[in-house]
Structure formats: C-alpha cells, structure tokens
Motif scaffolding. Sequence first.
Motif, PDB file in Angstrom:
ATOM      1  N   GLU A  41       0.849  -1.190   0.000  1.00 19.51           N
ATOM      2  CA  GLU A  41       0.000   0.000   0.000  1.00 19.51           C
ATOM      3  C   GLU A  41       0.881   1.236   0.000  1.00 19.51           C
ATOM      4  O   GLU A  41       2.075   1.159   0.331  1.00 19.51           O
ATOM      5  N   PRO A  42       0.353   2.403  -0.371  1.00 24.17           N
ATOM      6  CA  PRO A  42       1.170   3.623  -0.416  1.00 24.17           C
ATOM      7  C   PRO A  42       1.684   4.008   0.966  1.00 24.17           C
ATOM      8  O   PRO A  42       1.107   3.660   1.996  1.00 24.17           O
ATOM      9  N   ALA A  43       2.778   4.764   0.964  1.00 25.77           N
ATOM     10  CA  ALA A  43       3.375   5.236   2.210  1.00 25.77           C
ATOM     11  C   ALA A  43       2.598   6.410   2.785  1.00 25.77           C
ATOM     12  O   ALA A  43       1.839   7.088   2.088  1.00 25.77           O
ATOM     13  N   ASN A  44       2.790   6.646   4.068  1.00 29.60           N
ATOM     14  CA  ASN A  44       2.293   7.864   4.701  1.00 29.60           C
ATOM     15  C   ASN A  44       2.919   9.065   3.982  1.00 29.60           C
ATOM     16  O   ASN A  44       4.126   9.121   3.805  1.00 29.60           O
ATOM     17  N   PRO A  45       2.126  10.032   3.552  1.00 32.48           N
ATOM     18  CA  PRO A  45       2.671  11.175   2.799  1.00 32.48           C
ATOM     19  C   PRO A  45       3.735  11.963   3.565  1.00 32.48           C
ATOM     20  O   PRO A  45       4.528  12.685   2.947  1.00 32.48           O
ATOM     21  N   ALA A  46       3.758  11.843   4.898  1.00 30.25           N
ATOM     22  CA  ALA A  46       4.743  12.578   5.689  1.00 30.25           C
ATOM     23  C   ALA A  46       6.134  11.955   5.631  1.00 30.25           C
ATOM     24  O   ALA A  46       7.123  12.583   6.036  1.00 30.25           O
ATOM     25  N   VAL A  47       6.247  10.732   5.125  1.00 29.30           N
ATOM     26  CA  VAL A  47       7.539  10.037   5.091  1.00 29.30           C
ATOM     27  C   VAL A  47       8.420  10.644   4.004  1.00 29.30           C
ATOM     28  O   VAL A  47       8.021  10.749   2.838  1.00 29.30           O
ATOM     29  N   GLU A  48       9.637  11.039   4.400  1.00 30.23           N
ATOM     30  CA  GLU A  48      10.599  11.604   3.449  1.00 30.23           C
ATOM     31  C   GLU A  48      11.604  10.570   2.956  1.00 30.23           C
ATOM     32  O   GLU A  48      12.161  10.713   1.864  1.00 30.23           O
ATOM     33  N   ALA A  49      11.864   9.555   3.770  1.00 28.61           N
ATOM     34  CA  ALA A  49      12.794   8.484   3.386  1.00 28.61           C
ATOM     35  C   ALA A  49      12.168   7.149   3.769  1.00 28.61           C
ATOM     36  O   ALA A  49      11.818   6.935   4.931  1.00 28.61           O
ATOM     37  N   GLY A  50      12.046   6.270   2.803  1.00 31.83           N
ATOM     38  CA  GLY A  50      11.494   4.948   3.055  1.00 31.83           C
ATOM     39  C   GLY A  50      12.574   3.888   2.948  1.00 31.83           C
ATOM     40  O   GLY A  50      13.301   3.845   1.952  1.00 31.83           O
ATOM     41  N   VAL A  51      12.688   3.061   3.962  1.00 31.64           N
ATOM     42  CA  VAL A  51      13.706   2.006   4.001  1.00 31.64           C
ATOM     43  C   VAL A  51      13.004   0.658   3.909  1.00 31.64           C
ATOM     44  O   VAL A  51      12.253   0.280   4.813  1.00 31.64           O
ATOM     45  N   ILE A  52      13.228  -0.055   2.822  1.00 31.54           N
ATOM     46  CA  ILE A  52      12.626  -1.370   2.636  1.00 31.54           C
ATOM     47  C   ILE A  52      13.609  -2.441   3.085  1.00 31.54           C
ATOM     48  O   ILE A  52      14.715  -2.543   2.562  1.00 31.54           O
ATOM     49  N   SER A  53      13.201  -3.222   4.066  1.00 32.95           N
ATOM     50  CA  SER A  53      14.046  -4.278   4.623  1.00 32.95           C
ATOM     51  C   SER A  53      13.764  -5.578   3.884  1.00 32.95           C
ATOM     52  O   SER A  53      12.659  -6.107   3.970  1.00 32.95           O
ATOM     53  N   LEU A  54      14.751  -6.076   3.178  1.00 31.36           N
ATOM     54  CA  LEU A  54      14.652  -7.371   2.528  1.00 31.36           C
ATOM     55  C   LEU A  54      15.493  -8.394   3.286  1.00 31.36           C
ATOM     56  O   LEU A  54      16.347  -8.021   4.095  1.00 31.36           O
ATOM     57  N   LYS A  55      15.267  -9.649   3.016  1.00 30.68           N
ATOM     58  CA  LYS A  55      16.123 -10.712   3.554  1.00 30.68           C
ATOM     59  C   LYS A  55      16.771 -11.401   2.351  1.00 30.68           C
ATOM     60  O   LYS A  55      16.540 -12.568   2.069  1.00 30.68           O
TER      61      LYS A  55
END
Length: 424
Positions: A41-55
Amino acid sequence: MLLGVIADDFTGAGDIANTLAKGLPGEGGLAVAQYMGVPDEPANPAVEAGVISLKSRSVPIAEAVAQSLAALAWLKAEGCRQIVFKYCSTFDSTRRGNIGPVGEALAEALGVVGVIACPAFPTVGRTVHQGHLFVHDRPLSESGMQNHPLTPMPDPDLRRWLSYQTKGPVGLVPAAIVRQGPGAVRAALAVAGQRGETLVIADAATDDDLVVLGRAAAEAPLLTGGSGIAIGLPANFIAAGLARGYRTHYAGMDGPEAILAGSCSGATRGQVEAHARHHPVLAISVDSVMAGATGPDDLVAFIRNHVGDKPLAYSSGTPEEVQAAQHRYGREAVAEKLDGLFAETARRLIAGGVTRLVVAGGETSGAVAQALDLGELTIGPEIDPGVPILASARRGVALALKSGNFGRETFFSAALDALKGDLA
C-alpha cells in the motif's frame, strides 16, 4: 518521498534508517519509515525516506535481484529522487554473492554507471583504503569475518571480491581524490562510467570523507554501501529546500520483555557472557533443536518464567562449534531450523503480550521481523551506533534489531532500558 533505501537485511535497514533520521549534527535528518518487505500500500505522505528491509543477502541471486527490483518499483512509484542499495559494512558476501548482481541490476534499471560502492562506517571501525576494507586496525580477512557461517570474507580487496560477482570491471575512487572534494569525486565517477565501470569502490576513513561522497552524489540516482554512505544525504535535501530537518521522538514502551540472540559473532558472544552474570539466560543446543527436542514452547516458557529480569535465549556458538554443527547437519538446514525457532518464538511472545523485544543477528532479526507483521516502523533514538529503537504501532511493540558485531558489552540490558524510555 524523497529518498528510498533497499536494504539486504533487517538489522542493516534499521542501521541506515537511524543514520538518515539523525542527519548531520545541528541540521537534523529526514522523516524515516522502515518497512519489512515491499509494502502493498502507499506510504504515509509525511515520510521523506522509506527504508525497505529485505532478507536477500543469502538467497539465490535471481531471487535477490527480483526482490530488489520490486522494491525499486515501489520506491519510484512513491516519487523517490534517489535510491540507496544498503549492504553490510563488512561487505557480507561470497564470491557468488548478491552485492554485485543487485547493484548492477539497479544501475541498469535506473540507467546509470559510475555508481559509488562504499561500505565504510568509521563510527564502528569500518574503513576503506585503496579499495581494501579494514575493521578497526585489521584487514577484513583477519577481523573474524573470515569465519562467518554464511558469508565468510577471506579477502579485504573489495575491487577483486566484487569483480567475481559483476559482469563489468569495478572501479576505484582513492582517498587522494576524495580529499580533493565533491567535484573531484564527481569527475572521477564520470570517468569510471566512461570506462564501463558500473560500480566504483570509494575510499573513506572518516565521517568527513563520507560527507564528501554524499555531496558528490547529491544528484546521483543511485548509491550503494553501508549505512555510513547516507550520513550526508539528508543535508542535500535540506539544502535544496526539499526537507526541513527532522528530529526523532520516542515516548517509551513499558511491559514484558525478551531477548533472542542467534548471532555467532565475537561481539554477541561477549554480550551474552556479560548478560549472564546478572540475568537469566537459556543456551540453545543446535543438536537439541535439530533433533526436535528443543522448540518454541521451551523458549517461550523460559521467557515467561523470568519476565521482569531481562531473560535471554541464545544460540551463539564459537566458529569451531558452528562449523561442526554445519558439517553434521548442513549449513542451510541449521540456519533454516534456528531461524524458524526464533521466528515462531517471537511470534508467540508478541501474541502473548511481550512489548519490548531485542534480537541479535542479521539473519535471526530478519526471520523474526518477517514473522511478526509489523507494518510501518517509526525510527526512535539511537541505542548504540547503528542500532535505533524501532516502534510498530500495528503490533504495539518496540524493538531493537542488532547486527551481530554491533553494540557495547552491556547492550542487551541497555537496549531493554532504552525501549522503556530510559536512554543512557
């Protein structure tokens, strides 16, 4: 969203999220959210940097590339102007590892060459000189990483090691050029790209070197490296008027607590030993787990019987013990069994009311995080260098996910106190 990070493990994701949230002293950082896997789903509009944690560090190459490209697609859809591919500051990889293939795949997708590759993190003793990686005053191959159970690193020459994994040649921006400033670095990267060098190792021995690299890459669509490569990135967005400088906030989380440790690093073994002097610990036998004699019920019962006294359940053998177990049962079988044990234990603990959870070890943290359905994580204050507080509103839990080599000797106790709001 301004900046997107694709991290190849869960503890490393928290590490770089912490770096981006802090920013440079006096300037503030970015408003950061961490996601366990690619969000649906889309991110919170207030987020300036999104970090996606993969394994994705130790999975087959094709799978790692596919996961990383899926993460890239989501981040681009969120409007990210810059992407960072984050891997460990000890360059955890094998000759047939994923750092090179993922880095090249992201570069190809973004249409770029001459991309910085720098795992340096001087705050915890990781530096790069003439393309060679050092841990404090020792070459990487003499730091203990040569004995890592999944990604042994017997060679400190990053250009040589990375070249085993890449289709094209690997370049170098030496310290002499870095010290000349951002303009010299940009020029060197452009020349590297003209030579067909998609990934370019960059020397860095200090935070100032990393700030230079960050400024040089202010307009770069892609960087790769450890969390240190992100030190100067928030300042670029603040200087451009795209961000105002964020300050982290955390009110604290009370309630039952637990510590799970699956790292075999020397640092974690020392932390387990220190914790055992004053708190209850449960040593987990690999043989017992593999035979089915020890399972989640045993760990959960131990934790519940010692709530309030910072209980720790751990499997942290010496390199010799780990190698012996892998020889008996197979490397992948041992890792899968232990990851499953810790993941199911954590799931039951959280379902049973535990609200503060500390996990040691990158693979263990990844398994635990994937099992918990944490949703978007907010980034709290730093506990120790590279280890922030992570808070999940969805599950009502605060976590510390620690890379095996990070943290002070008394980290486990200090982390639980920090999650409660008592930051020393």
